[in-house]
Write an enzyme that holds these catalytic residues in place. Structure first.
Site, short mmCIF file in Angstrom:
data_model
loop_
_atom_site.label_atom_id
_atom_site.label_comp_id
_atom_site.label_asym_id
_atom_site.label_seq_id
_atom_site.Cartn_x
_atom_site.Cartn_y
_atom_site.Cartn_z
N THR A 121 0.89 -1.30 -0.05
CA THR A 121 0.07 0.07 -0.10
C THR A 121 0.82 1.02 0.03
O THR A 121 1.64 1.41 0.89
CB THR A 121 -0.94 0.09 1.34
OG1 THR A 121 -1.70 -1.11 1.24
CG2 THR A 121 -1.92 1.08 1.32
N GLU A 150 -6.52 -9.68 7.47
CA GLU A 150 -5.78 -10.75 8.26
C GLU A 150 -6.98 -11.31 9.04
O GLU A 150 -7.97 -11.00 9.31
CB GLU A 150 -4.96 -10.05 9.50
CG GLU A 150 -3.72 -9.25 8.80
CD GLU A 150 -2.97 -8.59 9.74
OE1 GLU A 150 -2.98 -8.80 11.03
OE2 GLU A 150 -2.31 -7.63 9.41
N CYS A 268 -2.98 -1.66 9.19
CA CYS A 268 -3.30 -0.83 7.95
C CYS A 268 -4.29 0.25 7.99
O CYS A 268 -3.95 1.20 7.73
CB CYS A 268 -4.03 -2.20 6.99
SG CYS A 268 -3.17 -3.45 6.72
N LYS A 271 -2.78 3.57 9.90
CA LYS A 271 -1.60 4.16 9.27
C LYS A 271 -2.04 4.58 7.66
O LYS A 271 -1.65 5.43 7.27
CB LYS A 271 -0.36 3.45 9.15
CG LYS A 271 -0.43 2.04 8.39
CD LYS A 271 0.21 2.06 6.96
CE LYS A 271 0.27 0.66 6.35
NZ LYS A 271 0.38 0.68 4.90
N LYS A 331 -7.57 -7.63 16.46
CA LYS A 331 -8.59 -8.16 15.93
C LYS A 331 -8.47 -9.56 16.22
O LYS A 331 -7.34 -10.28 16.27
CB LYS A 331 -9.25 -7.92 14.77
CG LYS A 331 -8.26 -8.39 13.65
CD LYS A 331 -8.93 -8.39 12.31
CE LYS A 331 -8.32 -9.09 11.22
NZ LYS A 331 -9.14 -8.82 9.97
#
Ligand code: UGA
Length: 441
Positions: A121, A150, A268, A271, A331
């Site tokens: 990314t 994920e 992810c 940021k 998570k």
């Protein structure tokens, strides 16, 4: 196809194994010797459901190997760049050091006709700059963003929602001849998902890079939207979970990603929205993304509010109180603790004088490395021993399924904070617990 995958983290290791599963001959390359040794031994260097089984399966075919030696990439014709782009410490922008070093290391091993496919990314404009460096080499760059989650990484890679190819284009926005050739190569790489009718969007570099950050920004916005509603619910006595159910029935809105609670974390979403704002600033369009600042603030406020809630149920002070935090990973079904809301709240409470014990089914090793001062326990029951308050911070199935009477036997006070709105308040209250949650009466 002969494929190299540069960077074997959460993205690259899964991508390499999945490419081998699709029938390709794959070499995964990483600078981290330990990671490569583990992968070569058929072991996953991190927790990802399904990955150990997949590694065993494809390693047995001889189609997947790993190395620290970039020269091994010379045997491949397609090279996937899968290195990380973390946030620069103390700034919003993305750190492109790893993209830079991976690309520079790969370049001497490229031959005419090779395709370099960027998956990391990156801030829009990165692909254009890298492509310019391939001018005259006969190798071509495509941008092929990755959307895996994920916890579902194997499934998401083998059966993606969509594929996006960003190709080099001419002045009319049409793919150039080398772009068309590169597309054919990617079509062969992804022959199986394409045959399964996976939607394909073929576009230019800028759009392909933007698609990724736009998608993550939208998801982050959706989560912060419902968390903003949770603040309203807290002020009015309404229930954000019922509100989410009700608005989610509208197909235009949809129920997914409307779970209010401690908010988003991970390597992810946080940021990416910050790097996107930084890039918009450089492009002179920061106003367009000023809402993301609010998205970020709402998200961070949830963590503060949770500490306040702990204080409230402990009659005004958490100093000296024993707090059990269930969950450390950002998570469930992941051992990733990067920017984890659970850990951030645990650390805050510890800093404010509470005695915090954290548990997690998979994330303890990573959590301890990050916050060595916290106490850790192997199970929820151990963590909750003599606790004045229990906080469910990451909704692992085993925490959702906790039996309130059994947990009640080990705690000092039956007080539960449901940081993910996954417990049934009636059941817990009936078992004698004080139940509190974000956005619920
Ligand atoms: C996210 C995107 O979902 C992927 O599509 C993307 O490919 C990936 O980032 C990436 O850029 O590589 P991931 O970070 O694995 O994937 O996790 P998500 O499932 O998106 O969850 C992010 C955070 O949001 C978690 O902390 C989760 O607890 C939180 N969340 C999610 C909520 O608070 N509420 C929700 O309703 C959903």
């Amino acid at each position: 196809m002969r494929i190299s995958v540069i960077g074997c983290g959460y993205l690259g290791a899964v991508h390499a194994a999945c490419m081998a599963k699709l029938g390709h001959d794959v070499v995964g390359i990483d600078v981290d010797q330990r990671k490569v040794e583990l992968l070569e031994a058929g072991e996953a260097p991190f927790f990802e459901p399904g990955l150990p089984e997949l590694l065993a399966e494809v390693r047995a075919t001889g189609r997947l190997r790993f190395s620290t030696d970039m020269a091994q990439a010379a045997t491949a014709d397609v090279h996937f760049l899968c290195v990380g782009t973390p946030q620069v410490h103390g700034e919003f922008r993305a750190d492109l050091t790893y993209v830079e070093s991976a690309f520079a290391a790969l370049q001497p091993h490229l031959k005419p006709g090779d395709v370099v496919a960027g998956k990391s990314t990156v801030p829009v404009g990165t692909a254009e700059a890298l492509a310019a460096r391939l001018d005259g080499t006969g190798a071509v760059l495509v941008w092929n963003p990755e959307f895996l989650r994920e916890g579902f990484a194997v499934k998401d890679t083998l059966h993606p929602d969509r594929l996006v190819y960003g190709l080099p284009t001419d002045d009319d926005g049409e793919p150039t001849a080398v772009g068309v050739a590169a597309r054919e190569v990617l079509d062969e790489v992804y022959a199986t998902p394409l045959a399964d009718r996976t939607p394909l969007v073929v576009t230019d570099y800028a759009t392909a890079q933007l698609v990724k950050v736009a998608a993550n920004s939208f998801l982050a916005t959706k989560i912060s939207f419902i968390n903003a509603m949770a603040e309203l619910c807290e002020a009015t006595g309404a229930d954000v979970t019922r509100l989410a159910d009700a608005i989610g029935y509208d197909a235009r809105i949809g129920r997914r990603f409307l779970n209010a609670g401690l908010g988003f974390g991970g390597g992810c979403l946080p940021k990416d929205i910050r790097a996107f704002m930084a890039r918009a600033g450089e492009l002179g369009v920061s106003d367009a993304l000023s809402f993301l600042r609010e998205v970020d603030s709402i998200n961070m406020r949830r963590r503060v509010r949770m500490v306040d809630l702990a204080r409230e149920v402990c009659h005004g002070s958490i100093v000296g109180r024993r707090v059990a935090v269930l969950g450390a990973s950002f998570k469930p079904d992941s051992d990733d603790v990067r920017d984890s809301p659970a850990l951030s709240v645990a650390a805050q409470m510890q800093l404010q004088g509470a005695h915090v014990t954290v548990t997690d089914p998979q994330g303890i090793v990573n959590a301890r490395a990050k916050w060595p001062d916290l106490r850790f326990a192997d199970t929820a029951l151990e963590a909750a021993e003599d606790a004045d308050v229990v906080l469910l911070a990451t909704e692992w199935t085993e925490y959702r399924d906790l039996e309130p009477h059994k947990l009640g036997e080990v705690v000092a006070h039956r007080r539960i904070l449901d940081g993910r709105n996954v417990l049934d308040p009636r059941v817990w209250r009936a078992a004698g617990w004080t139940y509190r949650a974000l956005g619920r009466p």
